[in-house]
Write an enzyme that holds these catalytic residues in place. Structure first.
Site, PDB file in Angstrom:
ATOM      1  CB  CYS B 117      -0.970  -0.041   1.318  1.00  0.00           C
ATOM      2  SG  CYS B 117      -1.729   1.493   1.410  1.00  0.00           S
ATOM      3  CB  CYS B 122      -5.032  -0.521   2.343  1.00  0.00           C
ATOM      4  SG  CYS B 122      -5.384   1.443   2.523  1.00  0.00           S
TER       5      CYS B 122
END
Lengths: 109, 216
Positions: B117, B122
């Protein structure tokens, strides 16, 4: 090459070796994580993930680059709690002063 | 260690938390304590809820992702459903990934995926547990998309030049699950035995699934 990049836009930039060691989260880190999840989730839903990111991405580059991961989270949490009217600046500062004094005096959490 | 002194007269519940191993000393650690105490005093959160949420975090682990992979290795119908609609497929195994899209990708002898990410951190916690610190590091986020083979080598994962490497960038709205290639010599192993070969890093793509016991 790095001009006009958002502070969070790190993909493709040069960087040093990755520290692949495991890290055991501290109690403070786990509490920050737990509070963030609770404040964001129903039934409270004070803010959504994207507001969280917007707040973190609005930090100064110096702070963003020089801070620990959960340091950014708790700083964002403070900003969002104030922005959403859950807590106000004055009461946070007053409580912080009390906490600092407690530790200076050798108190515990 | 020091003891708590009650120099205030409110009756909020902050006895749930024992003092940490090391006393907080940094300003952001004080900020956590201050925000938590205020939220509890004002009855916006309770100490019980925070403790429960911390327990819920500890229960999340890559075992959930490993079960999904083992099922995909054993059941081709499930594998196809997983590749077509990962959110629904993992729900069959009791894993709810809500409000984000989950995409499963398959590693093979010719194609290797790894996940990053670049913008933040994330990560599908419901399947992989808590993300490792390196996943959130500036170094991994910066370099994974530019020099994935060098990054993989730092994790001890050497791929033949003939293997194509694809890096998937997660977002706040989309998470990825890597289905590692099934190791050789695992024919006839039970689903549970297969799941034991699937570590967290193989679900991110920075490692391969482990070889079965006794194999090189």
């Amino acid at each position: 090459m790095t001009t006009n990049r958002a502070i969070s836009d790190l993909g493709g930039l040069p960087a040093g070796p990755i520290d692949t060691h495991e890290h055991e989260a501290t109690l403070v880190e786990r509490r920050i994580d737990a509070m963030m999840m609770l404040l964001r989730a129903k039934p409270r839903a004070f803010w959504v993930t994207d507001e969280n990111r917007r707040t973190i991405e609005s930090l100064t580059p110096e702070f963003y680059e020089g801070s620990a991961y959960y340091e950014r989270w708790v700083t964002a949490m403070r900003a969002l709690l104030i922005e959403k009217g859950v807590l106000d600046e004055a009461e946070i500062e007053a409580k912080l002063a009390e906490v600092r004094a407690r530790y200076a005096a050798g108190g515990a959490a | 260690m020091s003891t708590h002194t009650h120099d205030h007269d409110h009756d909020h519940d902050h006895t749930t938390f024992q003092p940490d191993i090391k006393d907080p000393s940094q300003e952001w650690e004080f900020l956590e304590i201050a925000l938590r105490e205020l939220l509890i005093e004002k009855q916006i959160l309770s100490a019980r809820e925070i403790a429960d949420e911390m327990e819920a975090w500890e229960r999340k682990s890559p075992e959930a992702g490993a079960r999904v992979v083992a099922r995909a290795w054993c059941d081709d119908g499930f594998r196809q459903r997983l590749l077509a609609d990962a959110n629904s497929a993992v729900a069959e195994l009791g894993v709810e990934i809500e409000s984000v899209e989950l995409i499963a990708v398959e590693n093979t002898a010719d194609l290797h995926h790894m996940v990053v990410c670049t913008l933040c951190s994330c990560y599908p916690r419901g399947l992989l547990g808590v993300p490792p610190l390196w996943y959130k590091s500036f170094e991994y986020r910066s370099r994974a998309v530019r020099e994935p083979r060098a990054v993989l080598a730092e994790f001890g994962t050497e791929l033949a030049d003939s293997v194509e490497v694809r890096v998937l960038d997660s977002t706040a709205d989309c998470r990825h699950l890597v289905i590692p290639a099934r190791p050789a010599g695992t024919e006839g192993l039970s689903e549970d035995a297969l799941a034991a070969l699937v570590g967290r890093d193989s679900l991110i793509g920075t490692a391969l699934a482990r070889a079965p016991h006794g194999e090189a």
